[in-house]
Design a protein around this motif. Sequence first.
Motif, mmCIF file in Angstrom:
data_model
loop_
_atom_site.group_PDB
_atom_site.id
_atom_site.type_symbol
_atom_site.label_atom_id
_atom_site.label_comp_id
_atom_site.label_asym_id
_atom_site.label_seq_id
_atom_site.Cartn_x
_atom_site.Cartn_y
_atom_site.Cartn_z
ATOM 1 N N LYS A 1 29.534 53.275 92.019
ATOM 2 C CA LYS A 1 28.846 52.095 92.535
ATOM 3 C C LYS A 1 27.685 51.898 91.576
ATOM 4 O O LYS A 1 26.742 52.685 91.565
ATOM 5 C CB LYS A 1 28.349 52.366 93.954
ATOM 6 C CG LYS A 1 27.678 51.182 94.595
ATOM 7 C CD LYS A 1 27.143 51.583 95.953
ATOM 8 C CE LYS A 1 26.503 50.391 96.634
ATOM 9 N NZ LYS A 1 25.887 50.783 97.903
ATOM 10 N N ARG B 1 36.454 50.392 107.407
ATOM 11 C CA ARG B 1 34.996 50.449 107.383
ATOM 12 C C ARG B 1 34.514 51.606 108.239
ATOM 13 O O ARG B 1 35.127 51.933 109.246
ATOM 14 C CB ARG B 1 34.402 49.160 107.933
ATOM 15 C CG ARG B 1 34.677 47.987 107.064
ATOM 16 C CD ARG B 1 33.545 46.971 107.083
ATOM 17 N NE ARG B 1 33.857 45.887 106.151
ATOM 18 C CZ ARG B 1 33.656 45.989 104.830
ATOM 19 N NH1 ARG B 1 33.119 47.062 104.312
ATOM 20 N NH2 ARG B 1 33.988 44.985 104.044
ATOM 21 N N ASP C 1 37.845 54.927 89.416
ATOM 22 C CA ASP C 1 37.720 53.631 90.088
ATOM 23 C C ASP C 1 36.342 53.396 90.684
ATOM 24 O O ASP C 1 35.567 54.322 90.903
ATOM 25 C CB ASP C 1 38.783 53.522 91.190
ATOM 26 C CG ASP C 1 40.131 53.211 90.594
ATOM 27 O OD1 ASP C 1 40.205 52.331 89.720
ATOM 28 O OD2 ASP C 1 41.128 53.862 90.999
ATOM 29 N N ARG C 2 36.096 52.123 90.994
ATOM 30 C CA ARG C 2 34.822 51.719 91.561
ATOM 31 C C ARG C 2 34.954 51.504 93.070
ATOM 32 O O ARG C 2 36.037 51.263 93.586
ATOM 33 C CB ARG C 2 34.315 50.446 90.896
ATOM 34 C CG ARG C 2 34.407 50.467 89.365
ATOM 35 C CD ARG C 2 33.660 49.319 88.758
ATOM 36 N NE ARG C 2 32.263 49.339 89.140
ATOM 37 C CZ ARG C 2 31.334 50.127 88.587
ATOM 38 N NH1 ARG C 2 31.657 50.963 87.627
ATOM 39 N NH2 ARG C 2 30.093 50.082 89.011
ATOM 40 N N GLU D 1 34.115 49.012 94.769
ATOM 41 C CA GLU D 1 34.601 47.662 95.084
ATOM 42 C C GLU D 1 36.124 47.640 95.190
ATOM 43 O O GLU D 1 36.690 46.926 96.009
ATOM 44 C CB GLU D 1 34.182 46.650 94.006
ATOM 45 C CG GLU D 1 32.686 46.493 93.830
ATOM 46 C CD GLU D 1 32.138 47.436 92.751
ATOM 47 O OE1 GLU D 1 31.778 48.574 93.115
ATOM 48 O OE2 GLU D 1 32.091 47.056 91.563
ATOM 49 N N THR D 2 36.775 48.421 94.329
ATOM 50 C CA THR D 2 38.236 48.463 94.349
ATOM 51 C C THR D 2 38.734 48.966 95.708
ATOM 52 O O THR D 2 39.692 48.449 96.277
ATOM 53 C CB THR D 2 38.736 49.442 93.259
ATOM 54 O OG1 THR D 2 38.007 49.201 92.074
ATOM 55 C CG2 THR D 2 40.215 49.299 93.025
ATOM 56 N N GLU E 1 37.007 48.855 98.505
ATOM 57 C CA GLU E 1 36.633 47.901 99.557
ATOM 58 C C GLU E 1 37.655 46.784 99.683
ATOM 59 O O GLU E 1 37.887 46.265 100.764
ATOM 60 C CB GLU E 1 35.240 47.322 99.272
ATOM 61 C CG GLU E 1 34.137 48.336 99.599
ATOM 62 C CD GLU E 1 32.764 47.921 99.104
ATOM 63 O OE1 GLU E 1 32.692 47.121 98.143
ATOM 64 O OE2 GLU E 1 31.773 48.407 99.673
ATOM 65 N N LYS E 2 38.276 46.432 98.564
ATOM 66 C CA LYS E 2 39.287 45.347 98.605
ATOM 67 C C LYS E 2 40.503 45.752 99.432
ATOM 68 O O LYS E 2 41.268 44.904 99.873
ATOM 69 C CB LYS E 2 39.725 44.993 97.179
ATOM 70 C CG LYS E 2 38.705 44.114 96.469
ATOM 71 C CD LYS E 2 39.284 43.516 95.211
ATOM 72 C CE LYS E 2 38.155 43.020 94.301
ATOM 73 N NZ LYS E 2 38.095 43.711 93.017
ATOM 74 N N LEU E 3 40.701 47.041 99.592
ATOM 75 C CA LEU E 3 41.892 47.513 100.319
ATOM 76 C C LEU E 3 41.674 47.556 101.825
ATOM 77 O O LEU E 3 42.594 47.825 102.590
ATOM 78 C CB LEU E 3 42.275 48.912 99.835
ATOM 79 C CG LEU E 3 42.643 49.023 98.360
ATOM 80 C CD1 LEU E 3 42.783 50.484 97.971
ATOM 81 C CD2 LEU E 3 43.927 48.262 98.064
ATOM 82 N N GLU F 1 40.766 44.249 107.707
ATOM 83 C CA GLU F 1 39.863 44.087 108.870
ATOM 84 C C GLU F 1 40.671 43.976 110.154
ATOM 85 O O GLU F 1 41.707 43.381 110.180
ATOM 86 C CB GLU F 1 38.997 42.830 108.706
ATOM 87 C CG GLU F 1 38.165 42.833 107.422
ATOM 88 C CD GLU F 1 36.977 43.802 107.481
ATOM 89 O OE1 GLU F 1 36.722 44.373 108.560
ATOM 90 O OE2 GLU F 1 36.332 43.986 106.440
#
Lengths: 383, 522
Positions: free
Chosen positions: B428, B483, B511-512, B514-515, B517-519, B522
């Motif tokens: 991050k 989350r 990996d970052r 953000e990568t 988080e995209k997965l 919700e």
Amino acid sequence: MVDITHMTHMTSTTPAAPSANVASASIPVPESWIKVLPQGLYVEPGDFFVDPVRPAARAVITHGHADHARPNNERVLATPDTLAIMRARYGDAAGASLQALPYGERLRIGEVNVTFVPAGHVLGSAQAVMEYRGCRIVASGDYKRRADATCAPFEPVPCDVFITEATFGLPVFRHPPDEGEIARLLHSVELFPERSHVVGAYALGKCQRVIALLRKAGYDKPIFLHGALIPLSNLYQELGVDLGDLRPATGLKKDAFVGQIVMAPPSAVADRWARRLPDPVVCMASGWMTVRQRAKQRGVELPLVISDHADWDELCQTIDDVGAPEIWVTHGREEALVHHATSRGIRARALAMVGFDEEGQGEMPEPPEVPVRGGSPTQGELL
Amino acid sequence: MKRFAELIDGLIFTPSRNGKIRLMGDYFSHTPDPERGFALAALTGGLSFTDAKPAALRNLVMTRVDPVLYGWSYDFVGDTAETISLIWPPRPGANREPDLSEVVETLAETRRVDVPKVVERWLDALDAQGRYALIKLITGSLRIGVSARLAKTALAEWGKCPVDEIEEVWHGLTPPYRPLFDWLEGKAERPAVGEGAGFRPLMLASPLEDDDIAALDASIYRAEWKWDGIRVQLVAKGGECRIYSRTGDDIGPAFPDILETMDFDAVLDGELLVTRDGVVAPFNDLQQRLNRKAVTAKMLLDYPAYVRLYDILFEGPEDLRQLGFEIRRKRLEDWYGRAKPQRMDLSPMLPFTTWGELAELRNGARENSIEGLMLKRFDSAYVAGRPKGPWFKWKRGPLTMDTVMMYAQRGHGKRSSFYSDYTFGAWKGDELVPVGKAYSGFTDEELVRLDKWVRNHTTKRYGPVREVEQGLVLEVAFDSVHRSTRHKSGVAMRFPRVARIRWDKPPHEADRLETLEKLIVE
């Protein structure tokens, strides 16, 4: 200034009744002649330190554990067994000049009379009884009250000030009888005959005591030792403590340890060294084993509550036995013992000593908090 | 009580499952009836005392010890039962120590107001270990890492009988289980199978690898989704209702919303889920409802439970388990049509003719609520355990990402000399944040190498944990990500494990965050 090497031996005498019973205006206030300095407990009229934490010109050493007997003091006074232990551990660094003072014999250092009285902690351990102008202060070092075949038993000495340890200074610490703990170890050996049992025990005192207890319980098979435990165990045997058939736990095939008891330092029992053993049951002999969570944190499967320190009841009993109107409490959980003594009408204070192993030499350090899952560690470095 | 107390301590300290089984077996061998039966009841959660509360015990101990010393002691020990057991002052000439049966029987007939007096007498008579076991027993929270199923497994191994046979007869029995012990010792006939709401051991599936599937005949297998909840057995018999977990633990009290809909007479197999408007919520939502003894009205509202049915084992008194899967499925559908139970539906069957078709279906499903596919032979009887062949689980491919090892912790039991549990992080900005922890997925040889790497690259130590240099990339596989407010990174992975150790990869190429988080679904 009196040079220790020039001091004369006096004949052994039993210490007289405490001076507190004698009304005398000339008796000095304890704080006026024994002081806590950064180097340790300093006895001014004798110009020596008791168990100094930094190299001192003159050191009176209560016992051989590394936080009490440190290397590189110039002149060292200790019991003959403690000196032998220091020589075995430190070689030439044990001290420039070593003087032995057997239990019960009195020696004058400057204006102070010093006598060693058994402390029951480990082989050679002593309380330093110090008398100056009718005031008697006993620095007990570390001690315990129960029977131990590997050292002389503690003797209470009436005094004006008793300086006590408080390693297990909370009423949750009541060490059970040793025999019961050893019986549990032997039962486990019976229950898991295809495994080995590795017992974590500090190299000086605890290791030899556990072995002696096993022998007393009738266990006469060879006991295997980690290399770090061999020199002092040999020394104990040379000094007349019979430990039976001891063998090094090296150079043998894994199978040789099936069904056997192996002794190792606490740091080795759950680490790489123990991989040489067949499916070891990890045991630990320590007073800290009383608290389940602490045993579990260390990965201990069979906790053995065997300690070389006084438990709560022994600490309280000792305060009563010595009958001192004042106690000073060092290293450990001082506040509870001070609270207890005060509530019994005894003056008590915590001595702010640095450099001592808070957890008690030969006992295990408490592991710090583990970082939370996926989180950052919250505690500092503890190497 | 002494033996029971020793057993409890042994179980607390023994990390390995086999070791625990051995300890329990040894106890059953050397302890007479009814003592051992009550111990078995304690281990399987079959004893309950409502009149002894931790607060009452705390009040009791305050009458005997200095409250200041108790306070410091509690701060040091950190557990009420243990503090009381250790600090309790001995009273010379105390009573004879009670045995376990005496405790159980006496408490059953003691009036609530008299309980503290009785308990005080026992505490005086016992040693610290015995006091600890007594307090744990009567306050109803052994928490010693032994499930009901493990205790029954130990009993089975000791009695040389399959554990599922014990499960079958279990419900007809009550503590101290005399007929059960008599049977296992060959002194009596097998006890009658209970008619009540007992647990019937579940049938489990073997994992199927992609490469193995070609060898199977597609025409004799039926397929359905493998839902990502927890497997449960619903038992409603003679007015009694139970919800059992896969291991036979009664989790009903945490799911009153399901229990109240079970106004039928049947034994069903299904997946417990949390759903909202017919949509299955992430596993994390279900987790809010698990491992609770009681549940609040708000939780019932926020995390409504639901059961998706897979199978029927009993309809009324009729045992359907010997029938083939397809026949049972028909019976399930018919039963469902008639009973119309609330908060339940049927897991739909997925028609297919070739494995290729099915694979496509599997790869197309990206919802978090689906773990993969279940394949069941059309003629498979419902048998306990995990027989090889009739049922397979074919999980969909996991998600993966490259992470950097941050901390390593010692394992337990056989792994206690190895750093085998790894906390790993993602980038991050130019900082690593921990995103999960994994302790599986590598071979023993790889573990030796990982352990060595950890020791040689330690930067700090925190007790059993080492912080390591940011120098080793771990490719981590996981089933999903959601989350989380509990983790600093704000994400939590489901089933993370080490897929590959990337000795070759530079850490800055990992990996970052953000990568990841995209997965998140919700």
